[in-house]
Design a protein around this motif. Structure first.
Motif, mmCIF file in Angstrom:
data_model
loop_
_atom_site.group_PDB
_atom_site.id
_atom_site.type_symbol
_atom_site.label_atom_id
_atom_site.label_comp_id
_atom_site.label_asym_id
_atom_site.label_seq_id
_atom_site.Cartn_x
_atom_site.Cartn_y
_atom_site.Cartn_z
ATOM 1 N N VAL A 404 0.854 -1.189 0.000
ATOM 2 C CA VAL A 404 0.000 0.000 0.000
ATOM 3 C C VAL A 404 0.885 1.233 0.000
ATOM 4 C CG1 VAL A 404 -1.999 -1.068 1.093
ATOM 5 C CG2 VAL A 404 -0.217 -0.078 2.524
ATOM 6 N N THR A 405 0.383 2.284 -0.626
ATOM 7 C CA THR A 405 1.075 3.575 -0.685
ATOM 8 C C THR A 405 0.011 4.647 -0.890
ATOM 9 O OG1 THR A 405 2.881 4.799 -1.753
ATOM 10 C CG2 THR A 405 1.471 3.470 -3.181
ATOM 11 N N THR A 406 0.430 5.880 -1.132
ATOM 12 C CA THR A 406 -0.543 6.934 -1.392
ATOM 13 C C THR A 406 -0.984 6.875 -2.855
ATOM 14 O OG1 THR A 406 1.137 8.558 -1.987
ATOM 15 C CG2 THR A 406 0.510 8.428 0.336
ATOM 16 N N ALA A 407 -2.210 7.317 -3.106
ATOM 17 C CA ALA A 407 -2.694 7.376 -4.483
ATOM 18 C C ALA A 407 -1.868 8.370 -5.292
ATOM 19 C CB ALA A 407 -4.169 7.761 -4.497
ATOM 20 N N ALA A 408 -1.427 9.451 -4.648
ATOM 21 C CA ALA A 408 -0.640 10.463 -5.356
ATOM 22 C C ALA A 408 0.696 9.919 -5.823
ATOM 23 C CB ALA A 408 -0.417 11.666 -4.439
ATOM 24 N N ALA A 409 1.231 8.902 -5.127
ATOM 25 C CA ALA A 409 2.544 8.361 -5.480
ATOM 26 C C ALA A 409 2.536 7.660 -6.825
ATOM 27 C CB ALA A 409 3.025 7.395 -4.398
ATOM 28 N N VAL A 410 1.385 7.141 -7.262
ATOM 29 C CA VAL A 410 1.343 6.346 -8.490
ATOM 30 C C VAL A 410 0.478 6.991 -9.567
ATOM 31 C CG1 VAL A 410 1.817 4.208 -7.280
ATOM 32 C CG2 VAL A 410 -0.553 4.947 -7.553
ATOM 33 N N ALA A 411 0.029 8.203 -9.324
ATOM 34 C CA ALA A 411 -0.806 8.882 -10.318
ATOM 35 C C ALA A 411 0.039 9.257 -11.533
ATOM 36 C CB ALA A 411 -1.444 10.125 -9.705
ATOM 37 N N GLN A 412 -0.489 8.981 -12.713
ATOM 38 C CA GLN A 412 0.142 9.377 -13.985
ATOM 39 C C GLN A 412 1.569 8.838 -14.130
ATOM 40 O OE1 GLN A 412 -0.264 13.662 -13.915
ATOM 41 N NE2 GLN A 412 -2.391 13.583 -14.598
ATOM 42 N N CYS A 413 1.773 7.594 -13.761
ATOM 43 C CA CYS A 413 3.074 6.932 -13.931
ATOM 44 C C CYS A 413 2.957 5.856 -15.006
ATOM 45 C CB CYS A 413 3.538 6.270 -12.626
ATOM 46 S SG CYS A 413 3.749 7.420 -11.256
ATOM 47 N N GLU A 414 3.857 5.887 -15.970
ATOM 48 C CA GLU A 414 3.862 4.843 -16.994
ATOM 49 C C GLU A 414 4.298 3.504 -16.412
ATOM 50 O OE1 GLU A 414 6.239 5.992 -20.286
ATOM 51 O OE2 GLU A 414 5.037 7.766 -20.765
ATOM 52 N N ARG A 415 5.163 3.569 -15.427
ATOM 53 C CA ARG A 415 5.676 2.345 -14.807
ATOM 54 C C ARG A 415 5.894 2.610 -13.323
ATOM 55 N NH1 ARG A 415 11.279 0.644 -14.605
ATOM 56 N NH2 ARG A 415 11.471 -1.566 -14.111
ATOM 57 N N VAL A 416 5.499 1.639 -12.502
ATOM 58 C CA VAL A 416 5.664 1.755 -11.057
ATOM 59 C C VAL A 416 6.514 0.582 -10.590
ATOM 60 C CG1 VAL A 416 4.509 1.763 -8.812
ATOM 61 C CG2 VAL A 416 3.454 2.922 -10.767
ATOM 62 N N THR A 417 7.500 0.857 -9.740
ATOM 63 C CA THR A 417 8.342 -0.218 -9.217
ATOM 64 C C THR A 417 8.338 -0.197 -7.701
ATOM 65 O OG1 THR A 417 10.347 1.151 -9.277
ATOM 66 C CG2 THR A 417 9.881 -0.227 -11.208
ATOM 67 N N ILE A 418 8.566 -1.365 -7.136
ATOM 68 C CA ILE A 418 8.781 -1.537 -5.702
ATOM 69 C C ILE A 418 10.263 -1.773 -5.503
ATOM 70 C CG2 ILE A 418 8.295 -3.003 -3.706
ATOM 71 C CD1 ILE A 418 5.569 -3.619 -4.973
ATOM 72 N N ASP A 419 10.892 -0.934 -4.695
ATOM 73 C CA ASP A 419 12.342 -1.010 -4.455
ATOM 74 C C ASP A 419 13.136 -0.993 -5.756
ATOM 75 O OD1 ASP A 419 12.213 -0.919 -1.724
ATOM 76 O OD2 ASP A 419 12.167 -3.093 -1.458
ATOM 77 N N GLU A 420 12.616 -0.329 -6.764
ATOM 78 C CA GLU A 420 13.278 -0.100 -8.054
ATOM 79 C C GLU A 420 13.596 -1.377 -8.824
ATOM 80 O OE1 GLU A 420 15.492 4.099 -7.794
ATOM 81 O OE2 GLU A 420 16.601 2.469 -6.855
ATOM 82 N N ALA A 421 13.256 -2.537 -8.269
ATOM 83 C CA ALA A 421 13.612 -3.797 -8.921
ATOM 84 C C ALA A 421 12.403 -4.576 -9.391
ATOM 85 C CB ALA A 421 14.441 -4.670 -7.961
ATOM 86 N N TYR A 422 11.241 -4.323 -8.803
ATOM 87 C CA TYR A 422 10.070 -5.154 -9.089
ATOM 88 C C TYR A 422 8.954 -4.290 -9.664
ATOM 89 C CZ TYR A 422 12.783 -7.779 -5.684
ATOM 90 O OH TYR A 422 13.823 -8.393 -5.012
ATOM 91 N N THR A 423 8.600 -4.571 -10.901
ATOM 92 C CA THR A 423 7.514 -3.839 -11.529
ATOM 93 C C THR A 423 6.184 -4.238 -10.884
ATOM 94 O OG1 THR A 423 8.721 -3.741 -13.614
ATOM 95 C CG2 THR A 423 6.347 -3.345 -13.710
#
Length: 587
Positions: A404-423
């Motif tokens: 879980v994270t904030t909605a603002a953190a993932v708004a309008q992102c082409e790609r989202v990663t967890i710890d920069e390693a996991y899409t």
């Protein structure tokens, strides 16, 4: 000090009466066609190739064999393209390879000693001019010795010892004809590979190599090794022994945690040796952070085990393969990077690196800083890094890595990663509550996940916020301490907590812990107020009951923690680091 020793010893000799090869033999690229032990056989084959293809040169090798090569070419690309075309036309052997000519010595063909000019494509042989009447008729070339019969080949093969048999299997494996393990036993698999090699060279596919064919195969193999410069290096500082293509890379420096072997002569190949003290958490951190390197393209297989990981990457411009393992408090491994035009060569180099990799002794000196404070620049030792648009925080809520994270953190992102390693993909969002649920594309096994508090939350109790305050500059979260001031917002909003804590943008989305180690809420920051600015220490969090209700509505399970349990600050620090993740937005 880094020391080197060669896997094969070569005797350097010269041929009396032959002019040395031109300087451009070492400055250009060649397509080596074949090599022969006898000079008269090499001359005959050179004349045959000159008639059918043209632009053929013959050079003596350090092993006292005689190589026939096509060229020279100005670039690797030209040489590889010509080799591809001629192999497709079956005009040259399938195991012909591109050489830089470093091992070419005396030039014995053409016999006039003139050096050929660089070409981009092979030119047809010129029509021979008629001999003048006064010219003497040249002596005919001696006929090559007759090939062995099958029975003679079988007899000569029986005289081979185990090492010679294994070497033949290795050479067949190198050229892609043999795919099984090297066992020095000539069973059905080896026989098939021999027959396939014979057919590719235009010989009868008997499955039994003659003495001459064995010599031809082994010389082609040794020629490729020489062209690549495959040598085993022993890096005493890093405590790693491994075979490397030293015709393409060269040692430059130690910069913890890497030994750097950059490209030599613009080969497009580079090697990193990884060596540092650490534990499993360090290994997992490296697995994540190395995927942000420019030399590890995004596309490719990733595999992480309990004590090792493998990273592969490829795009239109670059390829790479990384392996690292954790043993006895040490993390060691290697990275091979190359350009696509080296695919065929690196497909042969990589197995040799894998098979030869071994460790000993200590490690390179540990980077400055503790595990929770290691800066990205210290870990990556000056390597180019991909950076996200921004990073926020989040936390695991189950054993498969749901976050879980904030909605603002993932708004309008082409790609989202967890710890920069996991899409990750976005499973659910509530913009009004400012919360989002992320699902990793590949299930993870986190070391810890959140247990939410239940029951009343005493006002004024101390809280601990875990988050990536400095976004992607640190590899572990930072703890911020504060106080729970109220349940609900300033205007009576439900489902939120009002905190007294000064936080950074990177902390948003992180967990808010109570003294029991249970998660009280998710840090959402300050609400947007028109014409008003709240004091910096006034921040909000989505409450644990509101988070659990949102998860239940979207079919996501969540755990609880019984009341009355207390944890030590040391335990809370460890748990916070294990369940807090960096959520990054890429465009």
């Amino acid at each position: 000090m880094t020391r080197y020793f060669s896997t094969a010893a070569f005797l350097v000799a010269s041929v009396s009466g032959l002019a040395m090869g031109p300087a451009l033999a070492q400055d250009s690229r060649w397509v080596q066609l074949e090599a022969h032990r006898e000079l008269d056989v090499a001359l005959q084959r050179a004349q045959d190739y000159q008639q059918s293809i043209g632009n053929v040169s013959g050079f003596q090798l350090p092993s006292d064999w005689y190589a026939l090569s096509l060229g020279p070419f100005e670039t690797d690309t030209d040489a590889f393209e010509v080799r591809r075309q001629l192999r497709a036309e079956r005009a040259i052997p399938a195991d012909a390879f591109v050489s830089n000519g470093e091992n070419y010595g005396a030039r014995f063909f053409p016999t006039d000693g003139a050096a050929p000019a660089p070409v981009a494509t092979p030119a047809p042989a010129a029509e021979p001019e008629p001999l003048a009447a006064a010219d003497p008729i040249p002596e005919p070339e001696p006929e090559p010795e007759p090939e062995e019969t099958l029975r003679e080949a079988q007899a000569s093969e029986r005289a081979l010892d185990r090492d010679q048999r294994a070497e033949l299997q290795t050479a067949l494996q190198w050229f892609g004809f043999y795919t099984q393990r090297i066992d020095a036993a000539f069973g059905p698999g080896t026989r098939r590979s021999m027959a396939d090699w014979q057919a590719a060279q235009g010989y009868d596919d008997t499955g039994v190599l003659t003495t001459r064919q064995r010599a031809e195969l082994l010389d082609a193999y040794q020629g490729e090794l020489a062209a690549l410069g495959m040598q085993t290096i022993r890096d005493e500082d890093a405590g790693i022994e491994i075979a490397l293509p030293l015709a393409m890379v060269e040692f430059d420096r130690h910069e913890a945690p890497f030994s750097h072997f950059p490209s030599k002569d613009d080969s497009g190949v580079q090697v990193l040796l990884l060596s540092q003290p650490g534990n499993q958490a360090t290994l997992f951190g490296l697995y994540e952070i190395m995927q942000t390197l420019e030399i590890v393209p995004l596309e490719g297989e990733r595999e992480r085990g309990s004590n090792s990981f493998t990273l592969t990457g490829q795009n239109d411009e670059l390829r790479s393969h990384t392996f690292a393992q954790f043993r006895n408090g040490q993390i060691k491994g290697y990275t091979l990077v190359w350009t696509p035009d080296r695919d065929e060569q690196m497909a042969r180099v990589l197995p040799m690196m894998q098979e030869s990799f071994s460790t000993f002794g200590g490690t390179l000196p540990e980077s400055t800083g503790q595990a929770s404070q290691v800066a990205r620049s210290a870990l990556l030792a000056g390597l180019s890094v991909r950076r996200p648009d921004y990073s926020r925080s989040g936390f695991y809520i189950d054993a498969t890595g749901t976050t879980v994270t904030t909605a603002a953190a993932v708004a309008q992102c082409e790609r989202v990663t967890i710890d920069e390693a996991y899409t990750a993909r976005i499973r659910a969002v509530d913009e009004a509550l400012n919360i989002a649920v992320l699902e990793p594309e590949t299930p993870l096994v986190p070391l810890a996940f959140a247990q939410f508090a239940e029951g009343e939350m005493p006002m004024g109790q101390e809280v601990t916020i875990s988050g990536f305050s400095f976004e992607d500059m640190l590899t572990r979260p930072v703890l911020t301490f504060g106080r729970l001031d109220a349940m609900g917002g300033l205007n009576g909003e439900e489902g939120v907590l009002r905190l007294n804590a000064t936080v950074a943008q990177g902390d948003l989305g992180g967990p808010v812990f109570g003294p029991t180690g249970a998660v009280l809420g998710l840090l959402s920051g300050q609400p947007s107020l028109e014409n008003r600015q709240l004091p910096p220490e006034v921040n909000y969090a989505v409450s644990a009951p509101a988070i659990r209700a949102f998860l239940g509505e979207n079919g996501v399970s969540s755990g609880t923690l019984r009341e009355g349990v207390t944890v030590t600050p040391e335990h809370l620090t460890r748990v916070a680091g294990d369940l807090t993740v960096m959520v990054s937005c890429w465009n």
